[in-house]
Design an enzyme around this catalytic site. Structure first.
Site, PDB file in Angstrom:
ATOM      1  N   LYS A   1       0.540  -1.384  -0.171  1.00  0.00           N
ATOM      2  CA  LYS A   1       0.043   0.441  -0.063  1.00  0.00           C
ATOM      3  C   LYS A   1       0.887   1.287   0.131  1.00  0.00           C
ATOM      4  O   LYS A   1       0.676   1.999  -0.563  1.00  0.00           O
ATOM      5  CB  LYS A   1      -0.860  -0.124   1.088  1.00  0.00           C
ATOM      6  CG  LYS A   1      -1.954  -0.742   1.546  1.00  0.00           C
ATOM      7  CD  LYS A   1      -3.629  -0.447   1.276  1.00  0.00           C
ATOM      8  CE  LYS A   1      -4.595  -1.062   0.847  1.00  0.00           C
ATOM      9  NZ  LYS A   1      -5.544  -2.051   2.008  1.00  0.00           N
TER      10      LYS A   1
ATOM     11  N   LYS B   1     -10.309  -4.904  -5.229  1.00  0.00           N
ATOM     12  CA  LYS B   1     -11.273  -3.831  -5.146  1.00  0.00           C
ATOM     13  C   LYS B   1     -10.893  -2.774  -5.850  1.00  0.00           C
ATOM     14  O   LYS B   1     -11.174  -1.883  -6.925  1.00  0.00           O
ATOM     15  CB  LYS B   1     -11.896  -3.783  -3.738  1.00  0.00           C
ATOM     16  CG  LYS B   1     -12.471  -5.103  -3.064  1.00  0.00           C
ATOM     17  CD  LYS B   1     -12.507  -4.864  -2.594  1.00  0.00           C
ATOM     18  CE  LYS B   1     -13.602  -5.884  -1.282  1.00  0.00           C
ATOM     19  NZ  LYS B   1     -13.513  -5.447  -0.283  1.00  0.00           N
TER      20      LYS B   1
ATOM     21  N   LYS C   1      -2.588 -10.076  -8.105  1.00  0.00           N
ATOM     22  CA  LYS C   1      -4.541 -10.957  -7.574  1.00  0.00           C
ATOM     23  C   LYS C   1      -5.131  -9.570  -7.809  1.00  0.00           C
ATOM     24  O   LYS C   1      -5.246  -8.436  -8.099  1.00  0.00           O
ATOM     25  CB  LYS C   1      -4.455 -11.373  -6.039  1.00  0.00           C
ATOM     26  CG  LYS C   1      -4.412  -9.681  -5.336  1.00  0.00           C
ATOM     27  CD  LYS C   1      -4.615 -10.121  -3.614  1.00  0.00           C
ATOM     28  CE  LYS C   1      -4.718  -8.641  -3.383  1.00  0.00           C
ATOM     29  NZ  LYS C   1      -4.423  -8.289  -1.811  1.00  0.00           N
TER      30      LYS C   1
HETATM   31  P1  AMP Z   1     -10.312  -7.660   0.861  1.00  0.00           P
HETATM   32  O1  AMP Z   1     -11.059  -7.655  -0.176  1.00  0.00           O
HETATM   33  O2  AMP Z   1      -8.966  -6.779   1.590  1.00  0.00           O
HETATM   34  O3  AMP Z   1     -12.084  -7.091   2.274  1.00  0.00           O
HETATM   35  O4  AMP Z   1     -10.622  -9.233   1.062  1.00  0.00           O
HETATM   36  C1  AMP Z   1     -12.012  -9.868   2.190  1.00  0.00           C
HETATM   37  C2  AMP Z   1     -11.413 -10.996   1.375  1.00  0.00           C
HETATM   38  O5  AMP Z   1     -11.201 -11.703   0.336  1.00  0.00           O
HETATM   39  C3  AMP Z   1     -10.541 -12.391   2.398  1.00  0.00           C
HETATM   40  O6  AMP Z   1     -10.550 -12.634   2.810  1.00  0.00           O
HETATM   41  C4  AMP Z   1      -8.721 -12.136   0.810  1.00  0.00           C
HETATM   42  O7  AMP Z   1      -8.468 -12.400   1.858  1.00  0.00           O
HETATM   43  C5  AMP Z   1     -10.272 -12.241   0.360  1.00  0.00           C
HETATM   44  N1  AMP Z   1     -10.134 -12.136  -1.019  1.00  0.00           N
HETATM   45  C6  AMP Z   1      -9.211 -10.770  -1.680  1.00  0.00           C
HETATM   46  N2  AMP Z   1      -9.102 -10.427  -2.549  1.00  0.00           N
HETATM   47  C7  AMP Z   1      -8.800 -11.692  -3.277  1.00  0.00           C
HETATM   48  C8  AMP Z   1      -8.385 -13.111  -4.350  1.00  0.00           C
HETATM   49  N3  AMP Z   1      -7.412 -11.942  -5.284  1.00  0.00           N
HETATM   50  N4  AMP Z   1      -8.201 -13.683  -4.231  1.00  0.00           N
HETATM   51  C9  AMP Z   1      -9.266 -15.109  -3.385  1.00  0.00           C
HETATM   52  N5  AMP Z   1      -9.245 -14.396  -1.851  1.00  0.00           N
HETATM   53  C10 AMP Z   1      -9.158 -12.764  -1.925  1.00  0.00           C
END
Ligand code: AMP
Ligand code: TRP
Length: 327
Positions: free
Chosen positions: A112, A196, A193
């Site tokens: 970040k 969002k 990866k």
């Molecule tokens: P976040 O988007 O950071 O709020 O992540 C929410 C959940 O989604 C967390 O458990 C992350 O580990 C999972 N996650 C986020 N991006 C990915 C991705 N590209 N592939 C698999 N899991 C993901």
């Protein structure tokens, strides 16, 4: 002992198929067998630049998505982090036992700040708040995607450190990460990866995308010029990512998908991937649209009250152990 599951999601919009296949689908599945607590971590979302009006809305929209994909308030506790002051209080206590060096080594923090996000104390101590989220409820299993493993390691270290110093208070939690699709990659750059926050909308499939849009995104996913469908993450990261997505949606092993699509060309394969992704997530969008904001806010209100009661009891034990708290 019955496992206690805790997991969290940031209310930042754009929930995508990586979030779903990596984590949230398991959230719904685990409710049948475990005691489940799911938290919309709005305090975490404040660690990067944000708009308060958008944050408030994103909390409700995120809850709606979780309800639409099957989180059931009758079986799970669903609430937002800021409804329970115990999260921040426990984070402070754990922060007093967190070496600074550990936080500086966190991949998420480094990525970040390298990407130009303004560094602040909250962004730096993000994993401590996450450890507090989990330990506050004495959870022992944490369903997350691969990118959160490092934060779970910090949580485990802090739990051990606390227990050694103050007595056996916390179970040592474990990450629960799916075998395939723990790391769904970007459709525009399959070596990064799916995220969002990627400014390129084409890089992800949102859970609320219309079927036509999903098909378009998958058709335009970056692949390579050798037309053979084969699983090889180094040489063919784009195709391997689509194979993983397809396998996660259908439950079919990657090898049998390769047998089926090996020589049919990328066009046919991509259309087949689009079909299964649409079948998997179209019902989520339909249920999302049917939910009323007022009802969702009520689910969160009730969940917050219950979570706060539960946390209060556990937190008194922590305060007593460290030598502070009410007289
Ligand atoms: P976040 O988007 O950071 O709020 O992540 C929410 C959940 O989604 C967390 O458990 C992350 O580990 C999972 N996650 C986020 N991006 C990915 C991705 N590209 N592939 C698999 N899991 C993901
Ligand atoms: N850090 C997690 C993410 O970015 C969200 C999160 C916060 C979380 N607290 C948590 C996940 C506790 C699991 C458990 O995805």
């Amino acid at each position: 002992m019955q496992h206690r599951i805790f997991s969290g999601v940031q209310p930042t919009g754009n929930i995508h198929i990586g979030n779903y296949l990596g984590a949230f689908r398991n959230w719904a599945r685990l409710q049948d067998d475990y005691d489940t607590i799911y938290c919309i971590v709005d305090l975490h979302a404040m660690t990067v630049d944000y708009d308060p009006v958008a944050l408030e809305k994103a909390r409700v929209d995120t809850a709606k998505i979780l309800l639409a994909l099957g989180v059931d308030p009758d079986r799970s506790l669903l609430y937002t982090q800021s409804q329970v002051p115990g999260h921040a209080e426990l984070a402070w206590i754990l922060g007093t036992m967190t070496p600074m060096g550990v936080l500086g080594r966190m991949t998420q923090f480094k990525e970040k700040t390298a990407a130009g996000v303004a560094s602040n104390l909250g962004l730096y101590s993000y994993p401590v708040l996450m450890a507090a989220d989990i330990l506050l409820y004495r959870a022992d299993l944490v369903p997350v995607g691969d990118d959160q493993r490092q934060h779970i390691e910090v949580t485990r270290d802090l739990a051990e450190r606390f227990n050694n110093r103050f007595g056996d208070v916390f179970p040592i939690p474990e990450a629960y990460v799916p075998e395939t699709s723990a790391r769904v990659m970007s459709l525009t750059d399959p070596t990064a990866k799916m995220s969002k926050s990627d400014p390129q909308m084409k890089s992800r499939i949102s859970l609320l995308d219309e079927p036509d849009m999903i098909r378009k995104r998958i058709r335009s996913a970056v692949t390579d010029s050798d037309p053979q469908v084969r699983y090889d993450t180094a040489a063919k990261p784009g195709i391997s990512n689509l194979l993983e997505i397809m396998s996660a949606c259908t439950g079919e092993p990657i090898e049998s998908l390769v047998d089926e699509y090996a020589s049919g060309g990328y066009g046919t394969f991509k259309d087949a991937v689009a079909d299964v992704v649409i079948a998997e997530i179209a019902p989520v969008r339909e249920r999302f649209e049917a939910l009323e904001n007022g009802d969702v806010r009520e689910v969160l209100r009730v969940g917050g009250v219950r979570a706060n009661e539960m946390a209060g009891t556990y937190q008194s034990e922590v305060l007593r152990a460290v030598g502070v708290g009410a007289f």
